[in-house]
Design an enzyme around this catalytic site. Structure first.
Site, PDB file in Angstrom:
ATOM      1  N   PRO A  11       0.797  -1.239   0.000  1.00 50.79           N
ATOM      2  CA  PRO A  11       0.000   0.000   0.000  1.00 50.79           C
ATOM      3  C   PRO A  11       0.826   1.283   0.000  1.00 50.79           C
ATOM      4  O   PRO A  11       0.343   2.317  -0.454  1.00 50.79           O
ATOM      5  CB  PRO A  11      -0.822  -0.102   1.300  1.00 50.79           C
ATOM      6  N   MET A  15       2.194   2.528  -6.870  1.00 49.04           N
ATOM      7  CA  MET A  15       0.979   1.879  -7.390  1.00 49.04           C
ATOM      8  C   MET A  15      -0.005   1.605  -6.251  1.00 49.04           C
ATOM      9  O   MET A  15      -1.212   1.776  -6.382  1.00 49.04           O
ATOM     10  CB  MET A  15       1.342   0.563  -8.078  1.00 49.04           C
ATOM     11  N   HIS A 155      11.103   3.690 -18.890  1.00 45.97           N
ATOM     12  CA  HIS A 155      10.485   3.687 -17.564  1.00 45.97           C
ATOM     13  C   HIS A 155      11.314   4.514 -16.591  1.00 45.97           C
ATOM     14  O   HIS A 155      12.487   4.814 -16.847  1.00 45.97           O
ATOM     15  CB  HIS A 155      10.363   2.260 -17.029  1.00 45.97           C
ATOM     16  N   LYS A 159      12.550   1.135 -11.528  1.00 49.72           N
ATOM     17  CA  LYS A 159      12.023  -0.145 -12.012  1.00 49.72           C
ATOM     18  C   LYS A 159      13.092  -1.225 -11.889  1.00 49.72           C
ATOM     19  O   LYS A 159      14.251  -1.010 -12.263  1.00 49.72           O
ATOM     20  CB  LYS A 159      11.570   0.007 -13.473  1.00 49.72           C
TER      21      LYS A 159
HETATM   22  P1  NAP Z   1       7.250   0.821  -5.448  1.00 53.65           P
HETATM   23  O1  NAP Z   1       6.835   2.248  -5.322  1.00 53.65           O
HETATM   24  O2  NAP Z   1       8.686   0.464  -5.248  1.00 53.65           O
HETATM   25  O3  NAP Z   1       6.339  -0.046  -4.458  1.00 53.65           O
HETATM   26  C1  NAP Z   1       6.574  -1.387  -4.136  1.00 53.65           C
HETATM   27  C2  NAP Z   1       6.013  -1.620  -2.759  1.00 53.65           C
HETATM   28  O4  NAP Z   1       6.145  -3.001  -2.410  1.00 53.65           O
HETATM   29  C3  NAP Z   1       6.753  -0.815  -1.696  1.00 53.65           C
HETATM   30  O5  NAP Z   1       5.829  -0.165  -0.858  1.00 53.65           O
HETATM   31  C4  NAP Z   1       7.526  -1.894  -0.951  1.00 53.65           C
HETATM   32  O6  NAP Z   1       7.783  -1.555   0.388  1.00 53.65           O
HETATM   33  C5  NAP Z   1       6.538  -3.025  -1.052  1.00 53.65           C
HETATM   34  N1  NAP Z   1       7.121  -4.280  -0.599  1.00 53.65           N
HETATM   35  C6  NAP Z   1       8.362  -4.754  -0.826  1.00 53.65           C
HETATM   36  N2  NAP Z   1       8.528  -5.904  -0.140  1.00 53.65           N
HETATM   37  C7  NAP Z   1       7.370  -6.134   0.518  1.00 53.65           C
HETATM   38  C8  NAP Z   1       6.917  -7.135   1.406  1.00 53.65           C
HETATM   39  N3  NAP Z   1       7.728  -8.118   1.803  1.00 53.65           N
HETATM   40  N4  NAP Z   1       5.641  -7.086   1.872  1.00 53.65           N
HETATM   41  C9  NAP Z   1       4.829  -6.094   1.514  1.00 53.65           C
HETATM   42  N5  NAP Z   1       5.213  -5.082   0.712  1.00 53.65           N
HETATM   43  C10 NAP Z   1       6.462  -5.121   0.226  1.00 53.65           C
HETATM   44  O7  NAP Z   1       6.857   0.266  -6.901  1.00 53.65           O
HETATM   45  P2  NAP Z   1       5.587   0.660  -7.789  1.00 53.65           P
HETATM   46  O8  NAP Z   1       5.973   1.617  -8.841  1.00 53.65           O
HETATM   47  O9  NAP Z   1       4.425   0.954  -6.908  1.00 53.65           O
HETATM   48  O10 NAP Z   1       5.355  -0.734  -8.536  1.00 53.65           O
HETATM   49  C11 NAP Z   1       4.974  -1.897  -7.820  1.00 53.65           C
HETATM   50  C12 NAP Z   1       4.980  -3.086  -8.784  1.00 53.65           C
HETATM   51  O11 NAP Z   1       3.998  -2.854  -9.795  1.00 53.65           O
HETATM   52  C13 NAP Z   1       6.310  -3.273  -9.526  1.00 53.65           C
HETATM   53  O12 NAP Z   1       6.528  -4.656  -9.710  1.00 53.65           O
HETATM   54  C14 NAP Z   1       6.070  -2.590 -10.863  1.00 53.65           C
HETATM   55  O13 NAP Z   1       6.882  -3.114 -11.898  1.00 53.65           O
HETATM   56  C15 NAP Z   1       4.618  -2.927 -11.079  1.00 53.65           C
HETATM   57  N6  NAP Z   1       3.866  -2.051 -11.965  1.00 53.65           N
HETATM   58  C16 NAP Z   1       2.898  -2.649 -12.673  1.00 53.65           C
HETATM   59  C17 NAP Z   1       2.081  -1.906 -13.502  1.00 53.65           C
HETATM   60  C18 NAP Z   1       0.993  -2.619 -14.255  1.00 53.65           C
HETATM   61  O14 NAP Z   1       0.232  -1.967 -14.977  1.00 53.65           O
HETATM   62  N7  NAP Z   1       0.878  -3.927 -14.119  1.00 53.65           N
HETATM   63  C19 NAP Z   1       2.278  -0.529 -13.630  1.00 53.65           C
HETATM   64  C20 NAP Z   1       3.280   0.075 -12.862  1.00 53.65           C
HETATM   65  C21 NAP Z   1       4.062  -0.696 -12.019  1.00 53.65           C
HETATM   66  P3  NAP Z   1       9.163  -0.792   0.823  1.00 53.65           P
HETATM   67  O15 NAP Z   1       8.874   0.644   0.599  1.00 53.65           O
HETATM   68  O16 NAP Z   1       9.310  -1.154   2.256  1.00 53.65           O
HETATM   69  O17 NAP Z   1      10.259  -1.326  -0.057  1.00 53.65           O
END
Ligand code: NAP
Length: 267
Positions: A11, A15, A155, A159
């Site tokens: 959360p 995203m 990107h 990423k």
């Molecule tokens: P982000 O800002 O780095 O967020 C990732 C989150 O996951 C962070 O809050 C992180 O916490 C958390 N996390 C890591 N390990 C965890 C654990 N053990 N338990 C619970 N939470 C944990 O990345 P984002 O840009 O939001 O992207 C998230 C994912 O979505 C990535 O894989 C990205 O490639 C993907 N994505 C997909 C789309 C789509 O359309 N499908 C679009 C954009 C992004 P910490 O802050 O503690 O590290």
């Protein structure tokens, strides 16, 4: 419409924050818990910057799935942890909608088998933006007529995976209509390793750019005699992915297999 109870993993991520807002503003969605590695034991409403939702925060996914009654898991974390969450959700009969990118083909196969065994739906979509799905479909159409193609994906620099899941999926769709062909001169020499980008088994080149300020962008460029065709999509912010997540959460309630790619659930 029946209320869909959702566990959200990640959360605090970029995203994840958008997804919290999506769930909050959608009348038939209810956030019943969050999976996060900090703030365990607190409620989301106790953390600054979130709407007043009293969903408990768990670090341990097993405890979360055991204690919380939920219909759907939305995972927006990292490939390693996302895979663990998805497997556990299936074990506990919770349907995963996975936006996390970077799963390997073997991991997807393993999850598909587990979904089939548990008769529980999973949606894994490397791109939830409807415009990006159209870009992929248009590229697949164009490849029937123009076989010379390269993909450039751009990107943000946080990423973790490269090339992007969207670029790989685009190449896979193009390969379904294009005769395999190695792009470029047969005797070309790379003076600097990687200058020609990555190459798929069907000879499609993918170039990955990582820069701050970017969100998610891709251009598919086709070349032909005296002409070129560029198909480009830009996600300027993460709100662009939320309509696809909403559709996936609604659709997964009727699925009992793994579906990979939003293109397989939009008309
Ligand atoms: P982000 O800002 O780095 O967020 C990732 C989150 O996951 C962070 O809050 C992180 O916490 C958390 N996390 C890591 N390990 C965890 C654990 N053990 N338990 C619970 N939470 C944990 O990345 P984002 O840009 O939001 O992207 C998230 C994912 O979505 C990535 O894989 C990205 O490639 C993907 N994505 C997909 C789309 C789509 O359309 N499908 C679009 C954009 C992004 P910490 O802050 O503690 O590290």
């Amino acid at each position: 419409m029946k209320t869909i109870k959702i566990i959200l993993a990640g959360p605090r991520g970029r995203m994840g924050r958008e997804a919290v807002e999506l769930i909050h503003r959608t009348e038939h969605f209810e956030l019943v818990a969050c999976l996060d590695r900090v703030n365990e034991g607190k409620k989301l409403s106790e953390i600054g910057g979130f709407p007043p939702i009293d969903a408990p925060i768990y670090h341990n996914p097993v405890a979360c799935f055991q204690n919380v009654e939920a219909d759907v898991l939305i995972d927006l974390t990292t490939p390693e942890i996302g895979k663990l969450h998805t497997k556990l959700a299936l074990e506990y009969g919770v349907r995963p909608v996975v936006g996390t990118t970077g799963f390997t083909d073997e991991e997807l196969k393993e999850l598909a088998e587990l979904a089939e065994e548990k008769k529980t739906g999973v949606i894994i979509a490397p791109n939830f933006a409807v415009g990006a799905i159209l870009m992929m479909k248009f590229a697949q159409m164009a490849a029937k007529h123009l076989e010379d193609v390269e993909i450039i994906e751009l990107h943000h620099d946080r990423k973790l995976d490269a090339p992007s899941g969207t670029a790989l999926k685009t190449a896979e769709l193009i390969s379904q209509t294009r005769t395999p062909k190695r792009q470029g001169h047969p005797e070309e020499v790379q003076q600097l390793a990687g200058a020609r980008g990555a190459e798929t088994k069907d000879g499609i080149r993918i170039h990955s750019v990582r820069l701050p300020g970017l969100v998610a962008h891709q251009e598919v460029i086709f070349g032909g005699e005296g002409q070129s065709l560029s198909i480009k999509h830009d996600s300027y912010n993460r709100a662009s992915f939320m309509s696809g997540i909403k559709l996936s959460v609604e659709t997964i309630m009727t699925l009992d297999v793994l579906v990979y790619g939003l293109e397989n659930i939009i008309e």
